[in-house]
Every structure is written in structure tokens, then in C-alpha cells.
Write a protein that holds these residues in place. Sequence first.
Motif, PDB file in Angstrom:
ATOM      1  N   TRP A   1      69.613   8.933  -7.454  1.00  0.00           N
ATOM      2  CA  TRP A   1      68.072   8.132  -7.901  1.00  0.00           C
ATOM      3  C   TRP A   1      67.652   7.066  -7.114  1.00  0.00           C
ATOM      4  O   TRP A   1      66.743   6.229  -6.277  1.00  0.00           O
TER       5      TRP A   1
ATOM      6  N   PRO B   1      63.111   4.718  -4.763  1.00  0.00           N
ATOM      7  CA  PRO B   1      63.579   5.532  -5.916  1.00  0.00           C
ATOM      8  C   PRO B   1      61.815   5.754  -5.366  1.00  0.00           C
ATOM      9  O   PRO B   1      60.882   4.927  -5.504  1.00  0.00           O
TER      10      PRO B   1
ATOM     11  N   GLU C   1      61.662   7.737 -14.537  1.00  0.00           N
ATOM     12  CA  GLU C   1      62.172   8.898 -14.148  1.00  0.00           C
ATOM     13  C   GLU C   1      63.347   9.275 -16.099  1.00  0.00           C
ATOM     14  O   GLU C   1      64.323   8.031 -16.266  1.00  0.00           O
TER      15      GLU C   1
END
Length: 641
Positions: free
Chosen positions: A28, A35, A224
Motif C-alpha cells: 500500500w 497510495p 483502507e
Amino acid sequence: MHDSDERFPPPRCHAGTRGAVIFRVFDWYGYQQRPGKPIMWIYAPAGYGKTAVAGTVSEKLEEKAAELGFNLIGATFFFWRTSEERNSPARFIITLTYQLFVSIPELVPHIERAVKQDPMIFSKKLETQLMKLIVGPFKALGDTSHMPNRLIIVDGLDECINSDQESRVQKRYAEDQERVQARVLDLIHTLASHSFPLSFLILSRPEPWIKQHIKSPKFEDLVEPIDLYEVGDNMDDVEKFVREELTRIGVDDEDLAEELVDRAGGHMLYASTVIRDIDDPNYDPRTRLQSLLGGSSSSNHDLTHSTPFSSLHELYRQILRSCHEGNSRTMVEVLGELMAFTGDNLQFPHRASLDGVVRILDGLSGRDPGSGMRAIRGLHSMLDTSYSGNWFIHSSFPEFLQNPDLSLEFAVDDREKVLQRLLSGCLDCLSTITLGSTEAVDELHVQYALFNWPWVWDSWTPTDSEPTAEAEWSYMFRKLLTVDLMACFVHAFSLPDVNRPFAIDYPSALGTPGSNSLMFEDGAEDIYDSEPLAQQAVLHLTHSFTAAICHILKPADLGSGRWSETFVTEVAYYLRDRVGKAENWPDDWRCDTVVQSLKTLRRESNADFVRLKEGVYEKCKRWPGKYRDHINMVFDYICID
């Protein structure tokens, strides 16, 4: 910070474990290409290795930085609920700013300029600090697309439990932890919303309010989320750890290894606790492991298997039951005391060992010397024997002890009951002190009581029903009134400063109810107004404090004339409180006994007086001007022939 001495040795993943989640983090995060989502949130219950993951990521990034020649870690902050410096957001922005100052040289002149333009910035609200110390300097850089992306790691968000908005003297963990944790998330959101070369790795328990905030519309496109338990093969990680550790210890038994792996059920904390417990030169590790795995619980089956941590809780019960049965009561008592004295203002000597602290607690509780350590000797797998401040290796153990439904016969007393017992012990120690009792003051537990009883009093508050609470207050006031406090203050002000944790602003702390009162917290005004013993106690304290200063100032008792730094501080506090607030003090302050004692000291030992005056000026040079002016007025009067 990830490399601070307070966290030494820092938690790390066992070699070869947690590979899947660490891969996800690095997949990531990109230092060259940012990202798609600037925030990764890794969540898991207690004991699943979140802090170890954060530490391992930090370590690997530092290794990579050595190859690249620049820092990949922008900053780190590890919250910890029992550390006063790390359980609130008060130092969050300042700490990040300092690390960004070091890791991103381009920011240096802009951060320096921000501080010069507003020297009071460090005392302003966090949102203002963020905008002026971090957002403003980044914006001043202009186009940052060419800069490498830095990672900011924030671990233990759920450990941020204190709003830090109460009196610093009258500290209480706030009940608004949900709000303060959301505030930290909002600060991170503000940074992440800009196109700065920063990414954020947040690790915490999946508390409902944290999950709700992160899944809100303003966060969903930026975050995320990663469930640590679902990423990778926890069973394989635990098995690798167990087999390597058993080999190291010398337990070559395939059946025991398989059973331990099966019992752990992918829970690394369970496995590591077992390994710590059997890795003891005082026991045969194979026999010890057989005993732990072969034990059975006498508790209710539904109850002990009703949580995700049932196996860990059963392990805790097995270890506690393995201790000598005759010591179980003392063991529970000591554990309750360590929990009560974790965090808050109840400080032990710097870097005191667990053995030293328990010996102090033995003295305060009236136990035989050494009996406390004998009682907890078998708990080395759950207690940190070296570090002062938090004695429990993992937060799940004190949480277990506080829940009678889980800990059963090992449940500790509630904190107020423990503190009441220890406060009573402190006052008993003080009652042994006289002006000539130097031997008694040499005892460590007596010194602890001498320096810290006001903080213990401050932390204790009766929580029972009104008649019972009034009786408890009266009991403590009566005990205090029997103490020769003048002698106690003389010894406290005369002992070397290395023996005390810090000075106390006695004139404010021991006075009538107010924002700085240690004896009467907010809401305790009724006790003072309605209880004659409370009023007598305050008079006893203030008169004893004044008498102690005058006693030490006597030229005949001066000795070398080298006062402790603490005594100089207390004189400064006294003059500030009694004379510095002259608008509330009668014009005849010149008749004050301490002022007259200082005048006598100047007349009979001017060199000592000058040294004391210089020390007082040094202590008060950062105080508001009006206080310094009044202290100048006092010394001007004293110096008139």
C-alpha cells in the motif's frame, strides 16, 4: 516515538511471522508513488500484535532509508494509556512536528519561522498547532510532487483516553475517550485531505466509535481498513513461534508443541505468555508446560468460554493458581496495588525496579518485608520487572483482574478501596516521624509516604454512599491531625532532591477547595464547609508548612547553608502564594513569620540569605510579572537596614 527509550525494548514481530500483513503495508505504502488512499487502518482486538507490527514496519523502513539516504518515516506516535505523556493528544502535534522537522529538511526554515512568529504556539489548541506547525510549512514548500512520500505511524489510538483539559494538578482520566480519539482522527484527516507527501498508518482496537468515525462519509474515500486477524495465517505464525521458542528453551516434545499451538488458536499473546512463563531457570520447562496445558478450570464453563479470549483468560487463571496457595491473598493484594499505582500522579523513584516498588508497597501496607515479591514471583510472564510506570506486559491482564466474572477468586479490590488502604498506610508512616527521627526517614517506604501522600490523597475519593463516605473522610482527617507535619515538612525539604519525584506546590495543593487543591477536588467543597475536622486539617497543614520553613531558615539550624532545590522552590511558592497575591492579603504582610525569618537570616547570615534569594529569583523568573514584582517587593523590604 518508535525509538524512544521509554519503549525499550520495542515490541517487534517474531522473525518470519506477520509476513502477510507487513507485505500489505508495504504494498500500500509507496515512497515514490503515493497510495490511492492516504490512510491505512489496521485493527484487531487486544493481544494480536498490532504494536509489534508497527514496530517491525518502522524497523524495516529505517533499514530501507539507510540504503536510500533519506528518511522514509516522517513521524511516529505510540499512545499508551498508563503513560501520562502518551495517553492524551496534548503532545501529539508537537511530537509529529519535531520528527517532521528532523526527517524532512525542507520544512526546517518554515517551522522555525512559524515558532518565531508565535512563541506561544505550543500552548494553543491542537488544531491551531496543526495548521501553523505542519500545514502552513508544507504549503510554504509549494509544489511537493517531486518529494518522496513519508509514512506517519500512529499506534494505539484506543489508548488515548485523557482529554488533558483538566487541572494538571488534579488529574483524572476523562470519561470522554470517544471524543478525544475522534479528535485525533480529525487531526489526521485534516493532514490527509491535503496533497502533502504523507501517508498514515493507524493501528488500534476496533472500538465501535473508532470504526464508526472511520467509516463516516468524510473518511471512507481516504482509508483502507485491514482486519489483522483475517490477513495472513495466524495459525502458521503461532506455530512457527512456538516451535522455535520451545527448541530454544530445550523442550523437545512434539505432542506438547502441537497442544500448545492448538490451545493458542492463532492468538500470539497466548503463545508468548506461555513461553515467558515456562522460560524460567527456577522450573523445569517441560513439567511447567505440562502443568499449564493439563490444568482444568473449576469455573463455570459458559462463562469462561463466552469471550474470544476465553483460552487466554483460562491461562491467566492457571498461572495464578500455580502460585503458592498460601500467598494468594497477598498476591491479589499486590496486583491491586500495582494497578492502582499505574499512571496518574502516583510516581515511584525514577526507573525503580518492580522489586523496589513492591518493597515500598509492603511497607505502606504493613506486610513483612519481601512478602509481596514472594507472592508474585510466579507471575514473571505477565509482569515487567524492570520498568517503572506500567508493570503489566499486556493490558488484557489488568482488564481480566478487574472483572470478577473472569478472574473469579483472583479479582482485585476496586481502586478507591486500594488507595484508601495505601493512604492510611502513608499517614501511619508519617506518624512515626519526629524532628530527630532520622533513622525512620531512611526507610524507602517512609520517604515515599513523605513525598507522595498528597498525591495519594488526591487520587483517592470515597465512592460509597454518603454516610460511609463522610465516615471515611473523617477517619483520614483524624489520622492527619495526629501527624507532626512540621517535622515531616522539615525532613521532606531537607532530604536530597534525588530522593523525590518532584516538588509540590504545597501552599495551593494543601489549601482550601480550589482548582489546584489536592485534598479537595472539584465537588468536595461541601466536605470542607460541613466538616470541622476538614477545616482543622487545613489549618494544621498551613501552620505546619510555615513552621517548617521558619525552622529551616534559623541560622543556628542552617548547617552548611546549602538548601535542597526543593526547599528553595517551596520558599518561592510560599512568597508567591502569601505575598504575591497581595491584593487579597492585608497590608501588614511584613509581619508574616516567614518574611521575618528571612529578615533574621539576612541579618545573621547574609551570604546564606543571598544564595537563597538568588535561588528564589531563578525559580520564579518564568512566572507572570505581577508575582515577580511582589517577590521583589518582599526582598526589597527584607534588605532595608
